[in-house]
Design a protein around this motif. Sequence first.
Motif, PDB file in Angstrom:
ATOM      1  N   GLU A 271       7.210   2.817  -0.755  1.00  0.00           N
ATOM      2  CA  GLU A 271       7.571   4.171  -1.165  1.00  0.00           C
ATOM      3  C   GLU A 271       8.879   4.125  -1.928  1.00  0.00           C
ATOM      4  O   GLU A 271       9.890   3.627  -1.422  1.00  0.00           O
ATOM      5  CB  GLU A 271       7.707   5.086   0.058  1.00  0.00           C
ATOM      6  N   ASN A 272       8.851   4.620  -3.163  1.00  0.00           N
ATOM      7  CA  ASN A 272      10.053   4.660  -4.010  1.00  0.00           C
ATOM      8  C   ASN A 272      10.721   3.295  -4.126  1.00  0.00           C
ATOM      9  O   ASN A 272      11.938   3.165  -3.990  1.00  0.00           O
ATOM     10  CB  ASN A 272      11.049   5.686  -3.467  1.00  0.00           C
ATOM     11  N   ALA A 273       9.900   2.269  -4.358  1.00  0.00           N
ATOM     12  CA  ALA A 273      10.377   0.896  -4.574  1.00  0.00           C
ATOM     13  C   ALA A 273      10.973   0.263  -3.326  1.00  0.00           C
ATOM     14  O   ALA A 273      11.589  -0.803  -3.395  1.00  0.00           O
ATOM     15  CB  ALA A 273      11.391   0.827  -5.719  1.00  0.00           C
ATOM     16  N   LEU A 274      10.807   0.901  -2.179  1.00  0.00           N
ATOM     17  CA  LEU A 274      11.234   0.320  -0.911  1.00  0.00           C
ATOM     18  C   LEU A 274      10.000  -0.018  -0.096  1.00  0.00           C
ATOM     19  O   LEU A 274       8.999   0.705  -0.134  1.00  0.00           O
ATOM     20  CB  LEU A 274      12.129   1.287  -0.133  1.00  0.00           C
ATOM     21  N   GLY A 275      10.077  -1.118   0.652  1.00  0.00           N
ATOM     22  CA  GLY A 275       8.915  -1.544   1.411  1.00  0.00           C
ATOM     23  C   GLY A 275       9.221  -1.734   2.887  1.00  0.00           C
ATOM     24  O   GLY A 275      10.299  -2.199   3.256  1.00  0.00           O
ATOM     25  N   THR A 276       8.266  -1.359   3.721  1.00  0.00           N
ATOM     26  CA  THR A 276       8.379  -1.505   5.161  1.00  0.00           C
ATOM     27  C   THR A 276       7.070  -2.034   5.713  1.00  0.00           C
ATOM     28  O   THR A 276       6.006  -1.480   5.424  1.00  0.00           O
ATOM     29  CB  THR A 276       8.676  -0.146   5.838  1.00  0.00           C
TER      30      THR A 276
ATOM     31  N   PHE B 235      -5.087   1.390  -3.210  1.00  0.00           N
ATOM     32  CA  PHE B 235      -4.222   1.751  -2.086  1.00  0.00           C
ATOM     33  C   PHE B 235      -3.041   2.612  -2.545  1.00  0.00           C
ATOM     34  O   PHE B 235      -2.045   2.746  -1.855  1.00  0.00           O
ATOM     35  CB  PHE B 235      -3.705   0.487  -1.387  1.00  0.00           C
ATOM     36  N   GLU B 236      -3.184   3.218  -3.739  1.00  0.00           N
ATOM     37  CA  GLU B 236      -2.148   4.098  -4.268  1.00  0.00           C
ATOM     38  C   GLU B 236      -2.373   5.524  -3.738  1.00  0.00           C
ATOM     39  O   GLU B 236      -3.501   5.921  -3.451  1.00  0.00           O
ATOM     40  CB  GLU B 236      -2.171   4.134  -5.798  1.00  0.00           C
ATOM     41  N   LYS B 237      -1.291   6.279  -3.639  1.00  0.00           N
ATOM     42  CA  LYS B 237      -1.425   7.692  -3.320  1.00  0.00           C
ATOM     43  C   LYS B 237      -1.970   8.421  -4.538  1.00  0.00           C
ATOM     44  O   LYS B 237      -1.637   8.090  -5.670  1.00  0.00           O
ATOM     45  CB  LYS B 237      -0.052   8.295  -2.937  1.00  0.00           C
ATOM     46  N   GLU B 238      -2.798   9.397  -4.298  1.00  0.00           N
ATOM     47  CA  GLU B 238      -3.288  10.214  -5.397  1.00  0.00           C
ATOM     48  C   GLU B 238      -2.144  11.042  -5.955  1.00  0.00           C
ATOM     49  O   GLU B 238      -1.370  11.642  -5.210  1.00  0.00           O
ATOM     50  CB  GLU B 238      -4.419  11.126  -4.920  1.00  0.00           C
ATOM     51  N   THR B 239      -2.052  11.062  -7.274  1.00  0.00           N
ATOM     52  CA  THR B 239      -0.991  11.835  -7.936  1.00  0.00           C
ATOM     53  C   THR B 239      -1.479  13.251  -8.200  1.00  0.00           C
ATOM     54  O   THR B 239      -2.551  13.457  -8.779  1.00  0.00           O
ATOM     55  CB  THR B 239      -0.589  11.185  -9.263  1.00  0.00           C
TER      56      THR B 239
ATOM     57  N   ASN C 229      11.451  -5.003   7.291  1.00  0.00           N
ATOM     58  CA  ASN C 229      11.453  -4.608   5.880  1.00  0.00           C
ATOM     59  C   ASN C 229      10.834  -5.723   5.025  1.00  0.00           C
ATOM     60  O   ASN C 229      11.073  -6.906   5.252  1.00  0.00           O
ATOM     61  CB  ASN C 229      12.873  -4.327   5.393  1.00  0.00           C
ATOM     62  N   GLY C 230      10.044  -5.317   4.061  1.00  0.00           N
ATOM     63  CA  GLY C 230       9.429  -6.262   3.140  1.00  0.00           C
ATOM     64  C   GLY C 230       8.683  -5.487   2.082  1.00  0.00           C
ATOM     65  O   GLY C 230       8.298  -4.340   2.303  1.00  0.00           O
ATOM     66  N   ILE C 231       8.468  -6.101   0.927  1.00  0.00           N
ATOM     67  CA  ILE C 231       7.821  -5.384  -0.166  1.00  0.00           C
ATOM     68  C   ILE C 231       6.915  -6.332  -0.947  1.00  0.00           C
ATOM     69  O   ILE C 231       7.139  -7.557  -0.981  1.00  0.00           O
ATOM     70  CB  ILE C 231       8.871  -4.740  -1.107  1.00  0.00           C
ATOM     71  N   ALA C 232       5.878  -5.751  -1.536  1.00  0.00           N
ATOM     72  CA  ALA C 232       4.951  -6.487  -2.392  1.00  0.00           C
ATOM     73  C   ALA C 232       4.329  -5.488  -3.358  1.00  0.00           C
ATOM     74  O   ALA C 232       4.310  -4.278  -3.087  1.00  0.00           O
ATOM     75  CB  ALA C 232       3.872  -7.172  -1.550  1.00  0.00           C
ATOM     76  N   PRO C 233       3.810  -5.939  -4.492  1.00  0.00           N
ATOM     77  CA  PRO C 233       3.152  -5.032  -5.427  1.00  0.00           C
ATOM     78  C   PRO C 233       1.986  -4.304  -4.761  1.00  0.00           C
ATOM     79  O   PRO C 233       1.255  -4.886  -3.951  1.00  0.00           O
ATOM     80  CB  PRO C 233       2.663  -5.973  -6.539  1.00  0.00           C
TER      81      PRO C 233
ATOM     82  N   ILE D 125       0.852  -1.185   0.000  1.00  0.00           N
ATOM     83  CA  ILE D 125       0.000   0.000   0.000  1.00  0.00           C
ATOM     84  C   ILE D 125       0.890   1.238   0.000  1.00  0.00           C
ATOM     85  O   ILE D 125       2.003   1.209   0.515  1.00  0.00           O
ATOM     86  CB  ILE D 125      -0.968   0.048   1.205  1.00  0.00           C
ATOM     87  N   GLU D 126       0.383   2.296  -0.607  1.00  0.00           N
ATOM     88  CA  GLU D 126       1.043   3.599  -0.488  1.00  0.00           C
ATOM     89  C   GLU D 126       0.321   4.458   0.543  1.00  0.00           C
ATOM     90  O   GLU D 126       0.928   5.297   1.198  1.00  0.00           O
ATOM     91  CB  GLU D 126       1.067   4.293  -1.844  1.00  0.00           C
ATOM     92  N   THR D 127      -0.982   4.215   0.678  1.00  0.00           N
ATOM     93  CA  THR D 127      -1.774   4.917   1.679  1.00  0.00           C
ATOM     94  C   THR D 127      -2.897   3.998   2.127  1.00  0.00           C
ATOM     95  O   THR D 127      -3.340   3.129   1.367  1.00  0.00           O
ATOM     96  CB  THR D 127      -2.339   6.233   1.105  1.00  0.00           C
ATOM     97  N   LEU D 128      -3.343   4.175   3.372  1.00  0.00           N
ATOM     98  CA  LEU D 128      -4.430   3.357   3.904  1.00  0.00           C
ATOM     99  C   LEU D 128      -5.742   4.122   3.783  1.00  0.00           C
ATOM    100  O   LEU D 128      -5.884   5.205   4.358  1.00  0.00           O
ATOM    101  CB  LEU D 128      -4.166   3.010   5.370  1.00  0.00           C
ATOM    102  N   PRO D 129      -6.710   3.587   3.031  1.00  0.00           N
ATOM    103  CA  PRO D 129      -7.986   4.282   2.879  1.00  0.00           C
ATOM    104  C   PRO D 129      -8.687   4.481   4.221  1.00  0.00           C
ATOM    105  O   PRO D 129      -8.621   3.628   5.111  1.00  0.00           O
ATOM    106  CB  PRO D 129      -8.790   3.339   1.970  1.00  0.00           C
ATOM    107  N   ASP D 130      -9.394   5.596   4.331  1.00  0.00           N
ATOM    108  CA  ASP D 130     -10.122   5.898   5.565  1.00  0.00           C
ATOM    109  C   ASP D 130     -11.138   4.806   5.891  1.00  0.00           C
ATOM    110  O   ASP D 130     -11.388   4.509   7.070  1.00  0.00           O
ATOM    111  CB  ASP D 130     -10.848   7.242   5.434  1.00  0.00           C
TER     112      ASP D 130
END
Length: 217
Positions: free
Chosen positions: A177-182, A209-213, A200-204, A154-159
């Motif tokens: 964030e920026n191809a790094l995962g936590t 769950f994306e940040k608005e651009t 640390n860990g990452i997944a697609p 996720i980039e952001t958690l929906p309300d």
Amino acid sequence: MTDFATRRRMMVDTQVRPSDVTEFPIIESMLTVPREIFVPGEKVEAAYAGDHVELWPGRHLLDARLFAKMLESLDLGNNDLVLDIGTGLGYSSAVIARIAEAVVAVEDDEDQVAEAQGLLTENHSDNVILHTGPLAEGAAEHGPYDVIIVEGGIETLPDAIESQLKEGGRIACIFVENALGTVKVGHKWDGSIAWRHAFNGIAPVLQGFEKETAFAL
């Protein structure tokens, strides 16, 4: 004929235990649930390989190490009602269902939900409720939840998801964030979630769950 029971033991012994996952219910559940039935037929040989397995575009079965460590960080108990977001074909929910009181599993495609239901029934995971709908909306009608786990980045958690976590409840998410995962674990107090770094860990990143651009002219 492939000996999947041996592969499960190897997965636990070489991927899960060395990652400091020590809680017996997690170990027992991952030794018991047949991971290979919860992936598409052509992906069976990859089920225990130690990587994420793509189930269909946009959905992955998390690698065993990452998933197990997320469960350990949540300190699941047998009285917990768990919201499992992005269950795929149901593996994560089947594992959690052996530990928690009940699981509400969310997927957004009716055909995939129907297949997951069949597999969960075959696995005797009778305490799993499947909910069809957008992942980012969760399943408010069955909540609030003691525990929430998101099966993807996720980039952001929906309300909407945050609001479904019970006061005092726990949530685990893979922040990208920026191809790094936590992986962070949150506890809800006074109506808001306080987060801490777990590992640390990452997944697609999951859809919704994306940040608005922000676009600038």
